[in-house]
Design a protein around this motif. Structure first.
Motif, PDB file in Angstrom:
ATOM      1  N   ILE A   4      24.064 -18.891-109.064  1.00 51.95           N
ATOM      2  CA  ILE A   4      25.190 -18.380-109.847  1.00 51.95           C
ATOM      3  C   ILE A   4      25.017 -16.893-110.125  1.00 51.95           C
ATOM      4  O   ILE A   4      25.962 -16.107-110.023  1.00 51.95           O
ATOM      5  N   TYR A   5      23.790 -16.490-110.452  1.00 53.27           N
ATOM      6  CA  TYR A   5      23.535 -15.113-110.870  1.00 53.27           C
ATOM      7  C   TYR A   5      23.855 -14.121-109.753  1.00 53.27           C
ATOM      8  O   TYR A   5      24.436 -13.057-109.991  1.00 53.27           O
ATOM      9  N   TYR A   6      23.483 -14.453-108.521  1.00 51.72           N
ATOM     10  CA  TYR A   6      23.683 -13.527-107.401  1.00 51.72           C
ATOM     11  C   TYR A   6      24.979 -13.793-106.632  1.00 51.72           C
ATOM     12  O   TYR A   6      25.222 -13.165-105.598  1.00 51.72           O
ATOM     13  N   LYS A   7      25.801 -14.712-107.130  1.00 51.98           N
ATOM     14  CA  LYS A   7      27.063 -15.009-106.458  1.00 51.98           C
ATOM     15  C   LYS A   7      28.103 -13.957-106.819  1.00 51.98           C
ATOM     16  O   LYS A   7      28.292 -13.609-107.985  1.00 51.98           O
ATOM     17  N   ASN A   8      28.791 -13.456-105.806  1.00 58.44           N
ATOM     18  CA  ASN A   8      29.825 -12.438-105.989  1.00 58.44           C
ATOM     19  C   ASN A   8      29.291 -11.276-106.830  1.00 58.44           C
ATOM     20  O   ASN A   8      28.222 -10.753-106.536  1.00 58.44           O
ATOM     21  N   LEU A   9      29.984 -10.920-107.898  1.00 62.03           N
ATOM     22  CA  LEU A   9      29.547  -9.813-108.760  1.00 62.03           C
ATOM     23  C   LEU A   9      29.203 -10.303-110.166  1.00 62.03           C
ATOM     24  O   LEU A   9      29.373  -9.575-111.147  1.00 62.03           O
ATOM     25  N   ASN A  10      28.709 -11.553-110.270  1.00 64.40           N
ATOM     26  CA  ASN A  10      28.361 -12.089-111.585  1.00 64.40           C
ATOM     27  C   ASN A  10      27.303 -11.243-112.274  1.00 64.40           C
ATOM     28  O   ASN A  10      27.361 -11.026-113.491  1.00 64.40           O
ATOM     29  N   MET A  11      26.329 -10.785-111.523  1.00 64.51           N
ATOM     30  CA  MET A  11      25.275  -9.958-112.092  1.00 64.51           C
ATOM     31  C   MET A  11      25.868  -8.677-112.676  1.00 64.51           C
ATOM     32  O   MET A  11      25.504  -8.243-113.779  1.00 64.51           O
ATOM     33  N   PHE A  12      26.800  -8.064-111.940  1.00 63.62           N
ATOM     34  CA  PHE A  12      27.441  -6.831-112.407  1.00 63.62           C
ATOM     35  C   PHE A  12      28.240  -7.081-113.683  1.00 63.62           C
ATOM     36  O   PHE A  12      28.171  -6.303-114.646  1.00 63.62           O
TER      37      PHE A  12
ATOM     38  N   ALA B  10      33.323   5.237-112.161  1.00 67.73           N
ATOM     39  CA  ALA B  10      32.214   5.665-111.298  1.00 67.73           C
ATOM     40  C   ALA B  10      31.444   4.467-110.760  1.00 67.73           C
ATOM     41  O   ALA B  10      31.007   4.465-109.597  1.00 67.73           O
ATOM     42  N   ARG B  11      31.308   3.431-111.568  1.00 70.03           N
ATOM     43  CA  ARG B  11      30.596   2.233-111.114  1.00 70.03           C
ATOM     44  C   ARG B  11      31.404   1.479-110.064  1.00 70.03           C
ATOM     45  O   ARG B  11      30.847   0.946-109.107  1.00 70.03           O
ATOM     46  N   TYR B  12      32.724   1.425-110.277  1.00 67.79           N
ATOM     47  CA  TYR B  12      33.559   0.782-109.271  1.00 67.79           C
ATOM     48  C   TYR B  12      33.523   1.546-107.946  1.00 67.79           C
ATOM     49  O   TYR B  12      33.526   0.957-106.864  1.00 67.79           O
ATOM     50  N   LYS B  13      33.484   2.876-108.046  1.00 68.50           N
ATOM     51  CA  LYS B  13      33.370   3.686-106.833  1.00 68.50           C
ATOM     52  C   LYS B  13      32.067   3.385-106.104  1.00 68.50           C
ATOM     53  O   LYS B  13      32.032   3.274-104.871  1.00 68.50           O
ATOM     54  N   LEU B  14      30.985   3.251-106.887  1.00 70.36           N
ATOM     55  CA  LEU B  14      29.684   2.961-106.283  1.00 70.36           C
ATOM     56  C   LEU B  14      29.701   1.601-105.590  1.00 70.36           C
ATOM     57  O   LEU B  14      29.145   1.451-104.491  1.00 70.36           O
ATOM     58  N   LEU B  15      30.352   0.612-106.220  1.00 71.56           N
ATOM     59  CA  LEU B  15      30.470  -0.699-105.576  1.00 71.56           C
ATOM     60  C   LEU B  15      31.232  -0.588-104.259  1.00 71.56           C
ATOM     61  O   LEU B  15      30.889  -1.234-103.267  1.00 71.56           O
TER      62      LEU B  15
ATOM     63  N   LYS C  59      39.033  -6.800-103.347  1.00 70.10           N
ATOM     64  CA  LYS C  59      39.401  -8.087-103.915  1.00 70.10           C
ATOM     65  C   LYS C  59      38.295  -8.626-104.815  1.00 70.10           C
ATOM     66  O   LYS C  59      38.562  -9.187-105.882  1.00 70.10           O
ATOM     67  N   MET C  60      37.040  -8.450-104.408  1.00 71.48           N
ATOM     68  CA  MET C  60      35.908  -8.918-105.214  1.00 71.48           C
ATOM     69  C   MET C  60      35.777  -8.084-106.482  1.00 71.48           C
ATOM     70  O   MET C  60      35.439  -8.611-107.559  1.00 71.48           O
ATOM     71  N   ILE C  61      36.040  -6.776-106.367  1.00 70.20           N
ATOM     72  CA  ILE C  61      35.993  -5.916-107.557  1.00 70.20           C
ATOM     73  C   ILE C  61      37.069  -6.346-108.552  1.00 70.20           C
ATOM     74  O   ILE C  61      36.829  -6.412-109.768  1.00 70.20           O
ATOM     75  N   ASN C  62      38.256  -6.654-108.039  1.00 67.72           N
ATOM     76  CA  ASN C  62      39.335  -7.111-108.926  1.00 67.72           C
ATOM     77  C   ASN C  62      38.962  -8.414-109.628  1.00 67.72           C
ATOM     78  O   ASN C  62      39.246  -8.596-110.818  1.00 67.72           O
ATOM     79  N   ARG C  63      38.324  -9.334-108.897  1.00 71.60           N
ATOM     80  CA  ARG C  63      37.896 -10.592-109.522  1.00 71.60           C
ATOM     81  C   ARG C  63      36.867 -10.335-110.614  1.00 71.60           C
ATOM     82  O   ARG C  63      36.863 -11.012-111.650  1.00 71.60           O
ATOM     83  N   ALA C  64      35.982  -9.363-110.383  1.00 69.13           N
ATOM     84  CA  ALA C  64      34.987  -9.012-111.405  1.00 69.13           C
ATOM     85  C   ALA C  64      35.670  -8.450-112.652  1.00 69.13           C
ATOM     86  O   ALA C  64      35.279  -8.752-113.791  1.00 69.13           O
ATOM     87  N   ILE C  65      36.705  -7.623-112.426  1.00 71.60           N
ATOM     88  CA  ILE C  65      37.455  -7.071-113.562  1.00 71.60           C
ATOM     89  C   ILE C  65      38.137  -8.193-114.339  1.00 71.60           C
ATOM     90  O   ILE C  65      38.075  -8.249-115.573  1.00 71.60           O
TER      91      ILE C  65
ATOM     92  N   ALA D 213      41.268   0.942-111.765  1.00 70.76           N
ATOM     93  CA  ALA D 213      40.245   0.892-110.716  1.00 70.76           C
ATOM     94  C   ALA D 213      40.849   1.200-109.350  1.00 70.76           C
ATOM     95  O   ALA D 213      40.262   1.927-108.541  1.00 70.76           O
ATOM     96  N   LYS D 214      42.031   0.687-109.091  1.00 68.01           N
ATOM     97  CA  LYS D 214      42.675   0.878-107.794  1.00 68.01           C
ATOM     98  C   LYS D 214      43.041   2.335-107.565  1.00 68.01           C
ATOM     99  O   LYS D 214      42.926   2.861-106.458  1.00 68.01           O
ATOM    100  N   GLY D 215      43.473   3.008-108.627  1.00 70.87           N
ATOM    101  CA  GLY D 215      43.895   4.390-108.474  1.00 70.87           C
ATOM    102  C   GLY D 215      42.752   5.367-108.340  1.00 70.87           C
ATOM    103  O   GLY D 215      42.940   6.489-107.869  1.00 70.87           O
ATOM    104  N   LYS D 216      41.541   4.963-108.743  1.00 75.60           N
ATOM    105  CA  LYS D 216      40.423   5.891-108.731  1.00 75.60           C
ATOM    106  C   LYS D 216      39.425   5.624-107.620  1.00 75.60           C
ATOM    107  O   LYS D 216      38.635   6.500-107.278  1.00 75.60           O
TER     108      LYS D 216
END
Length: 673
Positions: A268-276, A581-586, A594-600, A668-671
């Motif tokens: 669970i911890y390392y699945k998708n962006l759960n850790m983030f 800045a973190r989203y940019k790094l991801l 799509k994964m970033i949006n799910r994390a948001i 996030a999408k605009g930046k």
């Protein structure tokens, strides 16, 4: 130049802070709408009793509005804090370009003034239109007709709204100026890269605190359930204190506890962006655990107020005529043999036979025992009696005359027998039947033993001996020759109107009621105080209470919901901007958008629904404990009230949640390049 820059800043930030502007405008709207209720009286066909109820309701709403203004001030200041955090880099840039702090403060003041004017204008405009619809709701609640519909503007409510919000925005201006004067350039430029210092460093300590919070909440639930919210005693305050501490520790330890639990499962911890997501929540623990505690408490208050208020309103929506079976009731305590017929003929100039089809005057006696005498023989009721109210008695023949006025069959008592009477919906009806059937139902009155004439209270003979909205207790009926040995405490007079009841009511109120409206009776030195109530006034008071309860519940419940949801929304929008800045790094690491949006969405959902889930648990326990107390007073928390609360949560809280998700996604999408 500075004002031009301020206008440009406001126009640029409108898109990012739509939630902020809408919240301010909606707060102004709600504030105006509920403070303009009294202005709707002009178009409503209200009686004098209903006008009095509206005036009383406005006194309550005015007092609540002061409290609401502090809630809105807290909301605006809290939202402003997060807006300032996002703009610290912008303010640092101004300082690098040589702009003094005083000029920066002027820009912020100008921006605040523009925001205030826009939100006040939009909110008042919306409130003026919505308040017109409030007249229709008021007419329905008071069960009256609208005489002539007209567009109503309340200058008093408008002035009060403007005054309160101007004061709030002045405080915001001073708050912003203080922040600017204390900021250093380096902190402004690096603000978005700074995480809060983690006070709870040990994850195991978080687990321990989480268990302590669970123990505190369990203790609070036990105490409030035991207390039943019937007494404001040490158990009640202890449950409040333990519940507050438990809620605070719950959110303080939550992120660390979740991190410890989820880290134990690598899948669970390392699945998708759960850790983030977990690290994002953990990085804001100092701010979130305080704000989420208050949000949870506000949500609890909103749920409780809307549910209980809706339930009580529904109770008063029922026909209250059973509390006032007689068209008019008069009482006198000074002269136990007062001539009511003579007083009515003297004051009105009409014979009572012209006004009434039937009437009955009778004496009420003190039986010498109190409620605890009966409840001590019926243990399920003993702990619910706070005061030992006296039980009154009347004679058998007088009681049968009252029954005859309502077309009911008489009762028959033998020597040293008694009967118990109460209204059908009385909260003691079940208890009294249990007492009569529980074994020893004998009563010791002045050294003599009286036995019940029946093993249960017959529905056909259950009635109050007068008109009384708070008929919570019951009456003893004793044989005529035996009730006379008790001490009389008052003489009462019940009557039923002849002909058009409304015309007779208006005539009697004009001729009998004194200027202060509290008593009836003759004039001169020999006059005595005669108190009275009518069936119509009882019903109208019930409708007034219904409207007051519903308006107050909606007013406070919606404000608490808006405040809770708006704080969370603005907090998450601000954090989304800080985390660009973190989203940019991801994105650079190859993470799909799509994964970033799910994390948001996951982060926003955790912030929104964990406080709501705990508030719902608190509310379920509290409402369960309150249920017995409400039942004792003839009320209940019904499904319709819960459904209304769920709708409010879905529309307001759910709407803010969706708006926050889309807002954070767009930031996030605009930046992200």
């Amino acid at each position: 130049m500075f004002y031009k820059l301020a206008f440009k800043n406001v126009s640029k930030s409108m898109k990012d802070y739509t939630v902020y502007f809408l919240t301010l405008a909606f707060g102004v709207c709600i504030f105006y709408v509920f403070n303009s209720i009294d202005s709707q009286q002009a178009m409503l066909d209200l009686s004098s009793v209903q006008n009095t109820m509206v005036e009383s309701m406005m006194i309550i709403i005015n007092g609540i509005s002061i409290f609401i203004s502090f809630i809105l001030a807290f909301l605006i200041l809290y939202a402003n804090k997060f807006m300032m955090r996002r703009r610290k880099r912008e303010l640092g840039t101004y300082m690098i370009l040589g702009m003094p702090k005083g000029k920066i403060s002027m820009i912020l003041m100008a921006e605040t003034a523009v925001i205030g004017v826009i939100s006040l204008a939009v909110g008042l405009l919306l409130g003026i239109f919505l308040s017109q619809g409030l007249a229709v709701l008021t007419a329905k609640l008071f069960e009256v007709q609208i005489k002539n519909f007209q567009f109503v503007f309340s200058a008093q409510a408008c002035g009060k709204t403007v005054l309160y919000f101007v004061i709030i925005f002045v405080v915001v201006m001073l708050f912003n100026s203080t922040i600017v004067s204390r900021c250093k350039l380096i902190s402004l430029l690096n603000a978005e890269h700074q995480n809060e210092q983690l006070r709870v460093r040990s994850l195991w300590l978080s687990v321990v605190l989480f268990l302590v919070s669970a123990a505190c909440l369990g203790g609070a639930y036990y105490l409030i359930t035991k207390n039943g919210m019937m007494y404001i005693d040490s158990e009640f305050w202890s449950s409040i204190l333990l519940g507050s501490i438990g809620t605070f520790l719950f959110f303080m330890s939550l992120s660390g506890f979740l991190l410890r639990v989820i880290k134990s499962s690598k899948h669970i911890y390392y699945k998708n962006l759960n850790m983030f997501v977990l690290r994002q929540i953990n990085s804001k623990i100092n701010t979130t655990h305080i704000s989420m505690t208050f949000i949870c408490i506000m949500l609890l208050l909103a749920i409780g107020i809307l549910t209980v208020g809706g339930g009580m309103q529904r109770y008063f929506s029922n026909d209250m005529g059973h509390l006032a079976p007689y068209d008019i009731t008069l009482e006198c305590h000074e002269d136990l043999y007062y001539d009511f017929d003579g007083m009515i003929q003297r004051e009105t100039g009409k014979d009572p036979d012209e006004l009434f089809t039937d009437r009955c005057q009778f004496l009420v006696y003190d039986s010498g025992i109190g409620i605890k005498y009966i409840t001590e023989k019926y243990p399920p009721m003993a702990d619910t009696v706070e005061r030992d109210y006296a039980i009154f008695a009347i004679g058998e023949s007088d009681y049968n005359r009252l029954l005859a006025m309502l077309g009911r069959d008489p009762i028959t008592l033998s020597d040293h027998q008694y009967a118990l009477s109460c209204i059908e919906e009385n909260n003691y009806l079940e208890v009294l039947n249990g007492f009569l059937q529980g074994g020893d139902a004998s009563l010791q009155l002045q050294g003599e033993t009286y036995m019940p004439a029946q093993t249960q209270i017959a529905q056909g003979t259950s009635l109050p001996i007068g008109n009384n909205m708070s008929s919570a207790f019951f009456t003893l009926v004793l044989p005529d020759d035996q009730v006379a040995q008790f001490e009389p405490v008052e003489t009462s007079y019940n009557a039923q109107y002849r002909g058009d009841k409304l015309q007779v009511e208006d005539f009697l109120m004009e001729t009998l009621v004194n200027e202060n409206g509290s008593s009836l009776g003759g004039q001169g030195e020999d006059a005595v105080q005669v108190y009275g109530s009518t069936r119509l006034s009882v019903v109208q008071m019930a409708t007034g209470l219904k409207a007051t309860i519903l308006f107050v519940a909606i007013y406070m419940g919606i404000i608490f919901l808006i405040a809770s949801a708006a704080v969370l929304a603005l907090q998450q929008l601000s954090e989304a901007s800080d985390n660009v800045a973190r989203y940019k790094l991801l994105g650079k690491l190859g993470v799909e958008r799509k994964m970033i949006n799910r994390a948001i969405y996951a982060q926003v959902a955790i912030y929104f629904f964990i406080p709501l889930a705990l508030a719902v648990i608190h509310a379920v326990v509290g409402l369960h404990a309150l249920g017995s107390s409400l039942q004792m007073n003839g009320m209940a928390i019904d499904i319709s009230a819960m459904f209304m609360t769920a709708i409010c949560l879905l529309v307001i809280y759910g709407g803010y949640f969706l708006a926050t998700c889309f807002g954070c996604k767009n930031i996030a999408k605009g930046k992200i390049s």
